[in-house]
Write an enzyme that holds these catalytic residues in place. Structure first.
Site, PDB file in Angstrom:
ATOM      1  N   SER A 109       0.834  -1.178   0.009  1.00 44.80           N
ATOM      2  CA  SER A 109      -0.090   0.020  -0.036  1.00 44.80           C
ATOM      3  C   SER A 109       0.924   1.337  -0.175  1.00 44.80           C
ATOM      4  CB  SER A 109      -1.096   0.082   1.297  1.00 44.80           C
ATOM      5  OG  SER A 109      -1.912   1.288   1.158  1.00 44.80           O
ATOM      6  N   GLU A 142      -0.933   9.586  11.401  1.00 42.59           N
ATOM      7  CA  GLU A 142      -2.082  10.230  10.845  1.00 42.59           C
ATOM      8  C   GLU A 142      -3.113   9.737  12.118  1.00 42.59           C
ATOM      9  OE1 GLU A 142      -4.434  10.450   6.729  1.00 42.59           O
ATOM     10  OE2 GLU A 142      -4.133   8.556   7.651  1.00 42.59           O
ATOM     11  N   HIS A 158      -9.242  15.104  11.521  1.00 43.15           N
ATOM     12  CA  HIS A 158      -7.922  14.467  10.826  1.00 43.15           C
ATOM     13  C   HIS A 158      -6.816  15.155  11.555  1.00 43.15           C
ATOM     14  CE1 HIS A 158      -9.660  12.163   7.369  1.00 43.15           C
ATOM     15  NE2 HIS A 158     -10.685  12.440   7.943  1.00 43.15           N
ATOM     16  N   ALA A 171     -19.228   6.778   7.308  1.00 44.47           N
ATOM     17  CA  ALA A 171     -17.824   6.462   6.392  1.00 44.47           C
ATOM     18  C   ALA A 171     -17.707   5.369   5.724  1.00 44.47           C
ATOM     19  CB  ALA A 171     -16.761   6.974   7.029  1.00 44.47           C
ATOM     20  N   HIS A 179     -18.065   4.445   1.840  1.00 48.06           N
ATOM     21  CA  HIS A 179     -17.035   3.889   1.298  1.00 48.06           C
ATOM     22  C   HIS A 179     -17.268   2.383   0.681  1.00 48.06           C
ATOM     23  CE1 HIS A 179     -12.888   3.113   0.189  1.00 48.06           C
ATOM     24  NE2 HIS A 179     -13.185   1.633   0.739  1.00 48.06           N
ATOM     25  N   LYS A 225     -17.430  17.886   4.334  1.00 48.48           N
ATOM     26  CA  LYS A 225     -17.240  17.735   2.795  1.00 48.48           C
ATOM     27  C   LYS A 225     -18.450  17.727   1.985  1.00 48.48           C
ATOM     28  CE  LYS A 225     -12.503  15.235   2.717  1.00 48.48           C
ATOM     29  NZ  LYS A 225     -12.003  14.330   1.993  1.00 48.48           N
TER      30      LYS A 225
END
Length: 182
Positions: free
Chosen positions: A44, A138, A115, A150, A154, A107
């Protein structure tokens, strides 16, 4: 550097659990519902470095991308998120590099979360040879409702076989508004 990253990640998790346990002793409640964390998989990381045009080096992986260590904290209420943000900033050796408040600045698709990118100083050698080293973490903080939304968004947008329409997007934005609790 994988052993150093794991040690930093585990130490950071201990710091979070410690302040939350103290809060539980005082109030009877933890400051979060659950905490998950991971080291980014090598494949990744390589894919992300390539996509962003960075060289495939340890230095790029740890300093250009800044998400080799990732945390997600799920809380009951929005106030809990902001309390945790305050506590995270107060942990020893932590400096905030970047913050994005998608709770106050939702958003366009309805996504809400908080975040942070943190620079954590720890007693391990980093990819630049410094000891103590600097390691980036993070962290995403969400309420239970934000996390559920979320995950659903997704799955529908990227994982399902069905076509994701403008109507689906509008319904998800509405759900985001209905789920929002402060």
């Amino acid at each position: 550097y994988k052993a150093s990253l794991k040690a930093v990640m585990d130490g950071f998790a201990r710091g979070i659990r410690a302040y939350s346990e103290k809060e539980k002793e005082k109030t009877g409640e933890m400051l979060y519902e659950h905490l998950s964390y991971r080291l980014k998989a090598e494949d990744s990381m390589k894919e992300k470095l390539t996509r962003k045009g960075f060289p495939l080096t340890a230095e790029s992986a740890f300093y250009a991308v800044k998400d080799a260590i990732g945390f997600r904290m799920v809380c009951r209420f929005v106030d809990d998120i902001y309390e945790n943000v305050s506590r995270l900033k107060a942990l020893p050796g932590v400096v905030v590099v970047k913050e994005k408040d998608y709770i106050k600045n939702v958003k366009p698709n309805g996504y809400r979360s908080y975040h942070m990118i943190l620079d954590v100083t720890a007693p391990y050698e980093d990819a630049r040879g410094r000891d103590p080293g600097h390691f980036f973490i993070e962290i995403q903080l969400r309420t239970i409702a934000m996390d559920m939304w979320a995950s659903l968004e997704h799955e529908l947008r990227y994982k399902s076989d069905r076509n994701f329409s403008d109507s689906d997007a509008a319904r998800l934005r509405l759900c985001s508004c209905l789920l929002y609790t402060s």
